[in-house]
Design a protein around this motif. Structure first.
Motif, PDB file in Angstrom:
ATOM      1  N   ASN A  12       0.838  -1.197   0.000  1.00 22.00           N
ATOM      2  CA  ASN A  12       0.000   0.000   0.000  1.00 22.00           C
ATOM      3  C   ASN A  12       0.876   1.251   0.000  1.00 22.00           C
ATOM      4  N   GLU A  13       0.243   2.419   0.078  1.00 15.45           N
ATOM      5  CA  GLU A  13       0.996   3.672   0.006  1.00 15.45           C
ATOM      6  C   GLU A  13       1.922   3.871   1.203  1.00 15.45           C
ATOM      7  N   GLN A  14       1.732   3.104   2.284  1.00 14.67           N
ATOM      8  CA  GLN A  14       2.627   3.167   3.445  1.00 14.67           C
ATOM      9  C   GLN A  14       3.760   2.147   3.345  1.00 14.67           C
ATOM     10  N   GLY A  15       3.796   1.399   2.239  1.00  7.78           N
ATOM     11  CA  GLY A  15       4.832   0.392   2.070  1.00  7.78           C
ATOM     12  C   GLY A  15       4.563  -0.903   2.813  1.00  7.78           C
ATOM     13  N   ARG A  16       3.321  -1.088   3.226  1.00  6.76           N
ATOM     14  CA  ARG A  16       2.950  -2.293   3.966  1.00  6.76           C
ATOM     15  C   ARG A  16       2.204  -3.264   3.044  1.00  6.76           C
ATOM     16  N   ALA A  17       2.286  -4.530   3.405  1.00  9.35           N
ATOM     17  CA  ALA A  17       1.660  -5.579   2.590  1.00  9.35           C
ATOM     18  C   ALA A  17       0.145  -5.410   2.535  1.00  9.35           C
ATOM     19  N   ARG A  18      -0.403  -5.758   1.370  1.00  9.19           N
ATOM     20  CA  ARG A  18      -1.854  -5.747   1.197  1.00  9.19           C
ATOM     21  C   ARG A  18      -2.211  -6.811   0.165  1.00  9.19           C
ATOM     22  N   MET A  19      -3.449  -7.272   0.225  1.00 11.80           N
ATOM     23  CA  MET A  19      -3.947  -8.142  -0.825  1.00 11.80           C
ATOM     24  C   MET A  19      -4.521  -7.227  -1.898  1.00 11.80           C
ATOM     25  N   VAL A  20      -4.093  -7.405  -3.118  1.00 12.75           N
ATOM     26  CA  VAL A  20      -4.476  -6.536  -4.228  1.00 12.75           C
ATOM     27  C   VAL A  20      -5.988  -6.594  -4.444  1.00 12.75           C
ATOM     28  N   ASP A  21      -6.593  -5.437  -4.683  1.00 12.58           N
ATOM     29  CA  ASP A  21      -8.023  -5.356  -4.986  1.00 12.58           C
ATOM     30  C   ASP A  21      -8.228  -5.674  -6.462  1.00 12.58           C
ATOM     31  N   VAL A  22      -8.940  -6.755  -6.742  1.00  5.33           N
ATOM     32  CA  VAL A  22      -9.176  -7.167  -8.125  1.00  5.33           C
ATOM     33  C   VAL A  22     -10.623  -6.914  -8.553  1.00  5.33           C
ATOM     34  N   THR A  73      -4.734 -22.970  -1.339  1.00  5.53           N
ATOM     35  CA  THR A  73      -3.536 -22.144  -1.526  1.00  5.53           C
ATOM     36  C   THR A  73      -3.615 -20.838  -0.745  1.00  5.53           C
ATOM     37  N   SER A  74      -4.761 -20.207  -0.708  1.00  3.47           N
ATOM     38  CA  SER A  74      -4.857 -18.915   0.000  1.00  3.47           C
ATOM     39  C   SER A  74      -4.651 -19.075   1.501  1.00  3.47           C
ATOM     40  N   PRO A  78      -0.013 -15.877   1.955  1.00  2.00           N
ATOM     41  CA  PRO A  78      -0.795 -14.796   2.559  1.00  2.00           C
ATOM     42  C   PRO A  78      -1.515 -13.851   1.604  1.00  2.00           C
ATOM     43  N   MET A  79      -0.943 -13.491   0.464  1.00  2.00           N
ATOM     44  CA  MET A  79      -1.577 -12.499  -0.400  1.00  2.00           C
ATOM     45  C   MET A  79      -2.422 -13.111  -1.516  1.00  2.00           C
ATOM     46  N   CYS A  80      -2.563 -14.427  -1.529  1.00  2.00           N
ATOM     47  CA  CYS A  80      -3.389 -15.079  -2.550  1.00  2.00           C
ATOM     48  C   CYS A  80      -4.869 -14.915  -2.231  1.00  2.00           C
ATOM     49  N   HIS A  81      -5.630 -14.686  -3.281  1.00  2.00           N
ATOM     50  CA  HIS A  81      -7.081 -14.620  -3.128  1.00  2.00           C
ATOM     51  C   HIS A  81      -7.647 -16.034  -3.079  1.00  2.00           C
ATOM     52  N   PRO A  82      -8.651 -16.278  -2.236  1.00  2.00           N
ATOM     53  CA  PRO A  82      -9.335 -17.573  -2.299  1.00  2.00           C
ATOM     54  C   PRO A  82     -10.100 -17.649  -3.621  1.00  2.00           C
ATOM     55  N   LEU A  83      -9.902 -18.719  -4.361  1.00  3.28           N
ATOM     56  CA  LEU A  83     -10.486 -18.812  -5.699  1.00  3.28           C
ATOM     57  C   LEU A  83     -11.397 -20.022  -5.828  1.00  3.28           C
ATOM     58  N   VAL A 114      -4.217 -18.505 -11.533  1.00 10.77           N
ATOM     59  CA  VAL A 114      -4.083 -19.704 -10.705  1.00 10.77           C
ATOM     60  C   VAL A 114      -2.648 -20.250 -10.708  1.00 10.77           C
ATOM     61  N   GLU A 115      -1.683 -19.383 -10.976  1.00  9.48           N
ATOM     62  CA  GLU A 115      -0.296 -19.832 -10.970  1.00  9.48           C
ATOM     63  C   GLU A 115       0.114 -20.386  -9.607  1.00  9.48           C
ATOM     64  N   MET A 116      -0.231 -19.675  -8.553  1.00  8.58           N
ATOM     65  CA  MET A 116       0.161 -20.120  -7.217  1.00  8.58           C
ATOM     66  C   MET A 116      -0.526 -21.432  -6.846  1.00  8.58           C
ATOM     67  N   GLU A 117      -1.737 -21.619  -7.313  1.00  7.35           N
ATOM     68  CA  GLU A 117      -2.444 -22.867  -7.027  1.00  7.35           C
ATOM     69  C   GLU A 117      -1.757 -24.055  -7.705  1.00  7.35           C
ATOM     70  N   ALA A 118      -1.301 -23.869  -8.939  1.00  7.54           N
ATOM     71  CA  ALA A 118      -0.594 -24.942  -9.642  1.00  7.54           C
ATOM     72  C   ALA A 118       0.752 -25.237  -8.969  1.00  7.54           C
ATOM     73  N   LEU A 119       1.484 -24.202  -8.606  1.00  7.98           N
ATOM     74  CA  LEU A 119       2.768 -24.391  -7.926  1.00  7.98           C
ATOM     75  C   LEU A 119       2.590 -25.052  -6.562  1.00  7.98           C
ATOM     76  N   THR A 120       1.547 -24.668  -5.850  1.00 11.63           N
ATOM     77  CA  THR A 120       1.274 -25.261  -4.543  1.00 11.63           C
ATOM     78  C   THR A 120       0.873 -26.724  -4.683  1.00 11.63           C
ATOM     79  N   ALA A 121       0.086 -27.036  -5.697  1.00 10.08           N
ATOM     80  CA  ALA A 121      -0.318 -28.432  -5.933  1.00 10.08           C
ATOM     81  C   ALA A 121       0.902 -29.310  -6.168  1.00 10.08           C
ATOM     82  N   VAL A 122       1.813 -28.861  -7.019  1.00 10.98           N
ATOM     83  CA  VAL A 122       3.033 -29.620  -7.305  1.00 10.98           C
ATOM     84  C   VAL A 122       3.866 -29.783  -6.037  1.00 10.98           C
TER      85      VAL A 122
END
Length: 163
Positions: A12-22, A73-74, A78-83, A114-122
């Motif tokens: 975010n604008e403070q340099g802190r982690a956030r989950m991106v708004d999609v 995966t989510s 931490p920053m992955c959206h539940p899909l 779903v890149e993270m989901e595929a990597l997590t599955a493997v």
């Protein structure tokens, strides 16, 4: 290894982690394929192929572990959206000698990939192989977990170049 978009969107604008708004992104069909390998002794691979490992059918359990991991995966990243995944396929091939290759294909229709989901599955499938075979061999190596391809979304398609 240059990235198409080098903005760090998870801050975010403070340099802190956030989950991106999609919210404003369009729903598109998205797929990702990832791969990884487990290197082991020929005897360990033979026992997996013959389904003679004491803990049971290694590939059946690893396949289920990979599918479950993709769905969760989510919870791991931490920053992955539940899909809402529409498909997960975990496959195994071996070289007949000392390497088991694990491939996962994950699909959804949504606002993020779903890149993270595929990597997590493997990764989960590979770790499950290790867990089920560690009594036979403790020096197995999980290696080369990588995204092979992805489709859909604003950034377009990606195919890993041959090395």
């Amino acid at each position: 290894m240059a990235q198409a978009d080098e903005r760090l969107t998870h801050f975010n604008e403070q340099g802190r982690a956030r989950m991106v708004d999609v919210s404003d992104k369009a729903d598109t069909v998205r797929t990702a394929i990832a791969e990884g390998r487990v290197k082991m002794a020929p005897e360990t691979l033979r026992r997996i192929r013959e389904r003679s490992v004491a803990k049971g059918d290694v590939l059946a359990v690893a396949q289920i572990a990979g599918i479950q991991a993709a769905k969760r995966t989510s919870d791991w990243i931490p920053m992955c959206h539940p899909l809402p995944l529409t498909g997960v396929d975990v496959r195994f091939e071996d070289n007949g000698e000392d390497t088991l290759t694990i491939t996962a294909e994950v699909k959804t229709t949504g606002k993020t990939g779903v890149e993270m989901e595929a990597l997590t599955a493997v990764s989960a499938a590979a770790l499950t192989v290790y867990d089920m075979c560690k009594a036979l061999q403790k020096d197995m190596v999980v290696e080369s977990v990588a995204l092979l391809s992805k489709t859909g979304g604003k950034s377009g398609d990606y195919v890993r170049s041959a090395e």
